[in-house]
Design an enzyme around this catalytic site. Structure first.
Site, PDB file in Angstrom:
ATOM      1  N   LYS A 499       0.843  -1.206   0.000  1.00 23.34           N
ATOM      2  CA  LYS A 499       0.000   0.000   0.000  1.00 23.34           C
ATOM      3  C   LYS A 499       0.877   1.255   0.000  1.00 23.34           C
ATOM      4  O   LYS A 499       2.054   1.193   0.357  1.00 23.34           O
ATOM      5  CB  LYS A 499      -0.903  -0.025   1.225  1.00 23.34           C
ATOM      6  N   TYR A 725      14.122  31.819   6.466  1.00 23.07           N
ATOM      7  CA  TYR A 725      12.872  32.518   6.799  1.00 23.07           C
ATOM      8  C   TYR A 725      12.758  32.841   8.284  1.00 23.07           C
ATOM      9  O   TYR A 725      13.177  32.041   9.131  1.00 23.07           O
ATOM     10  CB  TYR A 725      11.675  31.642   6.426  1.00 23.07           C
TER      11      TYR A 725
HETATM   12  C1  LIG Z   1      -0.372  -1.783   6.935  1.00 28.49           C
HETATM   13  C2  LIG Z   1      -0.996  -3.013   7.427  1.00 28.49           C
HETATM   14  C3  LIG Z   1      -0.223  -4.127   7.778  1.00 28.49           C
HETATM   15  C4  LIG Z   1       1.265  -4.133   7.807  1.00 28.49           C
HETATM   16  O1  LIG Z   1       1.734  -3.593   9.019  1.00 28.49           O
HETATM   17  P1  LIG Z   1       3.303  -3.493   9.328  1.00 28.49           P
HETATM   18  O2  LIG Z   1       3.395  -3.032  10.714  1.00 28.49           O
HETATM   19  O3  LIG Z   1       3.843  -2.495   8.358  1.00 28.49           O
HETATM   20  O4  LIG Z   1       3.840  -4.839   9.101  1.00 28.49           O
HETATM   21  C5  LIG Z   1      -0.895  -5.293   8.104  1.00 28.49           C
HETATM   22  N1  LIG Z   1      -2.245  -5.345   8.101  1.00 28.49           N
HETATM   23  C6  LIG Z   1      -3.004  -4.280   7.808  1.00 28.49           C
HETATM   24  C7  LIG Z   1      -4.484  -4.420   7.843  1.00 28.49           C
HETATM   25  C8  LIG Z   1      -2.424  -3.071   7.462  1.00 28.49           C
HETATM   26  O5  LIG Z   1      -3.187  -2.028   7.166  1.00 28.49           O
END
Ligand SMILES: *Cc1c(COP(=O)(O)O)cnc(C)c1O
Length: 830
Positions: A499, A725
């Protein structure tokens, strides 16, 4: 080339079901790299997750008929493969080693064996650059120096070769004896010793002693005497080994008397002049490099040339011609929506095959194009050579082939089965036709021998990029994936979380790699992300965690699998599928067990089960939940309660549905902290990208991303003057300020203003001064030697992203995913 019956004797195999006495030309240890089935011998090496023998069926169907197997494979297993020869041995890896050692023993040529902590590949490639006019050289492709890389390298030696150059790398005691038997170097080169891979060794001295075992039968050893550990170990070693001719030592030193005593090293902007005493002579050479490591490597090569008594003028001329060795394969953005892989430092069939593997993993463009020069020094006659090349190209799905050089042009007809081909006699001819060749939406691999100067072609093809880049090490992703795979209980599947552009590391490039390594599932947050992956050729099942009503049509069109987390979304999707006459569509059920984000509540499970049971619209692929605090011991009690509740819900659903589904709840931290929660599948996220909250795990991971920028200007300010700035940064004393090309619009947090953040410049951490601007940041580089244009590391191996997260009061996830899309991603393989 050896026959099966000879090989069988050599590896002391029990040869059963011998069908014919096949002649073997190619050895294979990775089933994905098959090229010439009929003349290949496959070594069924066991991996961490798979038996080597599990690949036999697939390979047999592709035409491989010769296999080395261990004793877990039985005569009855073999009867399914009626055409095949099986060589059964106790230890498949050992058999590979025996065969390589036997092959090596057939050739009486000088062989250089190189070991040491750093510089092995550079020294090997530079010796090649320096000596290829005098010898026909066979050498390890890239840095093939491991217990599998070495035998495959040695196997390449043939009758034409007059010099071999191989590297040997070890990570633990007892490995070197094996490598020694295969390489059996007549000349040894010990580059240097560093701290790398210390874990497997008691101390530096033990590490040096182990490495020296490569040279037990060598006649000459070249080494630098300036490290006392190396110097003493070599002296002891030389006293103890008994080679027939004695071991001649060739030392070099900047500090004391040595065979080659370096007396001065002076550099200008571009060159370094090295002067030395050699025997009674005073000699010197100039190299086109100025860094410490290059100087050391060049001196090492110089020693060997002196030993060969190459004329000093010739040495001087060749040293000045030394060129950078591009150690890694990089995928860069090119013109007209092309991607470019520039591997133009060498062209030989082995490095070509490696680069083609990398190319064939790229799915993002419809056409794969290869631009290849004449291949020099193959040791084969050119008819055979180009026929082999053509056959490899065909198998790797090359759609367009451009050959450059007189030799390859002569053999144009060999390439008649490639859909599009064109030949040019020189790089210049190609350049003149460049615009009429119309490169568009293709992945282009550039592979050319040095003399063809393909850098002129890469200039034409590569897009000029903004100087802030995020480099992504694909080998590190693979390493991290394997690390977590090794933590899995048998049979547990793996879903990789890609993702948010793979946590900021890019989209299809990472997904491609994961597909290549056969993960079971991918997961994205939104439908669009899934669509992008499909368009780039990803065929793995993909779960979409935040399905929206408005995207149901593309969801189905692209065969993406939604997470259903409420009755609302379930009914909406059901209605959509029914209207379109779709049944048994794969979906994933999310249960809320305490995260309180998305998911069905515990008291809805019965009803959910009833609805799913009655419907033929869905096929439930998996049921899952998400842990709120799997990384923290204080919350382990809560994690247990979540898991308990999840499993209870699964039982209810399983009963109602009447079929099995995949159950999963573990994210990265849970994979090793709660092994019992791996269930049927785990969801690996941040760990893949090299970050794990657990201190015991972090050292096992490799850094994946490096955010780099450059200095655009350096200025001096007086004590009391302000920088940036709102005049927030006041120079405490007369200071030197470097302005770098990164700001909060690139994702560098503004919270790091005024000393809050630091960057890595010329081996030092320097603080931010003043407020971080939108596109730029100022650093206080007082007392650090820097120049305009120098590289600056914002985070990476030397400066963990975790530090940045802590300084800015956030977590690494936010830093990684916050790097803006205007920062170009460059992917590389080492
Ligand atoms: C992002 C996510 C993960 C992965 O989590 P990590 O801590 O990055 O391993 C697993 N399950 C769900 C539902 C997520 O949204």
């Amino acid at each position: 080339m050896h026959t099966i019956s000879i090989i069988s004797d050599v590896v002391k195999a029990n040869l059963f079901q011998q069908k014919n006495d096949a002649a073997i030309e190619h050895l294979l240890s990775d089933s994905r790299k098959l090229l010439f089935p009929a003349s290949t011998l496959f070594f069924a090496l066991d991996g961490p997750r798979r038996n080597g023998t599990s690949f036999i069926g697939e390979l047999y169907n592709k035409g491989v008929k010769n296999f080395v197997v261990n004793e877990s494979f039985s005569v009855t297993d073999a009867t399914q493969y009626s055409e095949a020869n099986f060589l059964q041995v106790k230890d498949v890896l050992h058999a590979l080693h025996l065969l390589a050692a036997f092959h090596r023993s057939q050739f009486d040529i000088p062989v250089i064996g190189i070991t040491g902590s750093n510089g092995k590949t550079i020294v090997k490639e530079w010796l090649y650059q320096l000596l290829h006019e005098d010898f026909t050289i066979v050498r390890s492709p890239k840095s093939y120096n491991s217990k599998i890389g070495v035998p495959l390298s040695v196997w390449q030696i043939n009758e034409q070769h007059t010099l071999g150059i191989f590297e040997a790398g070890i990570s633990q005691p007892d490995e070197m004896q094996q490598l020694q038997k295969m390489i059996d170097p007549t000349v040894g080169i010990f580059t240097n010793i560093g701290q790398a891979h210390n874990e497997g060794f008691l101390n530096i001295r033990q590490k040096v002693n182990e490495k020296l075992k490569l040279f037990v039968h060598s006649e000459l050893l070249i080494y630098c005497a300036d490290n006392p550990d190396v110097n003493e170990a070599v002296a002891t070693f030389a006293n103890n080994v008994r080679t027939d001719k004695g071991l001649q030592l060739f030392s070099w030193s900047k500090k004391s008397a040595a065979t080659l005593q370096v007396t001065s090293v002076e550099h200008t902007e571009e060159n370094t002049t090295i002067q030395a005493n050699y025997g009674s002579e005073n000699i010197s050479c100039v190299i086109p490099f100025t860094d410490e490591a290059s100087i050391e490597n060049a001196i090492t090569c110089w020693c060997y040339l002196l030993h060969l008594q190459v004329n000093n003028n010739v040495i001087a001329e060749r040293m000045l011609q030394l060129r950078n060795v591009e150690m890694r394969l990089e995928l860069k953005q090119g013109i007209n929506n092309c991607s470019v892989i520039n591997d133009s430092y060498s062209a030989d069939i082995n490095s070509l095959t490696i680069a083609l593997d990398f190319l064939s993993q790229q799915q993002q463009h419809p056409t794969r194009t290869l631009i290849l020069s004449d291949i020099l020094q193959s040791g084969k006659n050119s008819g055979e050579l180009y026929a082999d090349v053509a056959s490899v190209l065909q198998q790797k799905g090359i759609g367009r082939f451009i050959g450059i050089g007189p030799e390859i042009s002569k053999h144009a007809t060999a390439f008649k089965n490639i859909p599009q081909t064109v030949f040019f006699s020189s790089t210049n001819d190609f350049k003149q036709q460049f615009y009429s060749l119309h490169f568009f939406n293709e992945t282009i691999l550039l592979k050319g021998a040095r003399v063809f100067e393909f850098e002129q072609i890469s200039h034409l093809l590569e897009q000029k990029v903004h100087q802030t880049v995020l480099e992504i090490n694909l080998n590190a992703v693979t390493h991290n994936l394997k690390f977590y795979q090794q933590q899995l209980n048998p049979g547990v599947k793996l879903m990789a979380m890609v993702k948010a552009f793979s946590y900021g590391s890019g989209g299809f490039e990472i997904a491609n790699l994961l597909q290549f390594h056969k993960v079971d599932y991918l997961a994205v947050a939104y439908t669009d992300e899934g669509v992008e992956l499909r368009k780039a050729g990803i065929t793995l099942p993909i779960m979409v965690m935040n399905a929206e009503e408005s995207t149901f049509d593309v969801m189905v069109q692209y065969n993406l699998e939604p997470e259903l987390f409420s009755f609302n979304i379930l009914n909406g999707f059901k209605k959509y599928l029914e209207q379109n006459g779709v049944s048994y569509y794969p979906v994933h059920i999310k249960i809320d067990t305490g995260m309180h984000r998305l998911g069905f509540e515990k008291n809805e499970i019965e009803l959910l089960g009833d609805q799913l049971h009655q419907s033929t619209t869905f096929k439930v692929q998996s049921v899952f939940s998400h842990l709120a605090a799997s990384d923290a011991d204080v919350h382990d009690g809560f994690t247990k309660i979540q898991a308990q509740s999840f499993l209870e819900s699964c039982v209810v659903l399983q009963e109602k549905l009447g079929y099995m589904f995949i159950r999963h709840i573990a994210n990265t931290s849970a994979i090793h902290r709660h092994k019992d929660l791996q269930l049927d599948m785990v969801r690996l996220g941040i760990g893949l990208y090299g970050v794990d909250n657990s201190e015991s795990v972090q050292p096992n991971l490799k850094n994946v991303t490096t955010l780099k920028t450059t200095i655009s200007q350096i200025k001096k300010v007086k004590a009391g003057e302000s920088v940036g700035y709102s005049r927030k940064g006041i120079a405490a004393k007369d200071s030197v300020i470097a302005t770098v090309r990164i700001g909060y619009a690139d994702g560098y947090p503004r919270a790091l203003s005024n000393g809050g953040g630091k960057m890595w410049v010329n081996q030092q951490l320097v603080p931010v001064i003043g407020n971080v601007c939108m596109d730029m940041t100022m650093l206080d580089v007082t007392g650090v030697q820097v120049d305009e244009g120098d590289d600056v590391i914002v985070f990476g191996e030397v400066l963990p992203v975790n530090d940045l997260a802590q300084w800015s009061g956030t977590i690494p996830y936010e830093i990684l995913t916050g790097i803006s899309q205007r920062v170009k991603r460059v992917y590389y393989e080492e």
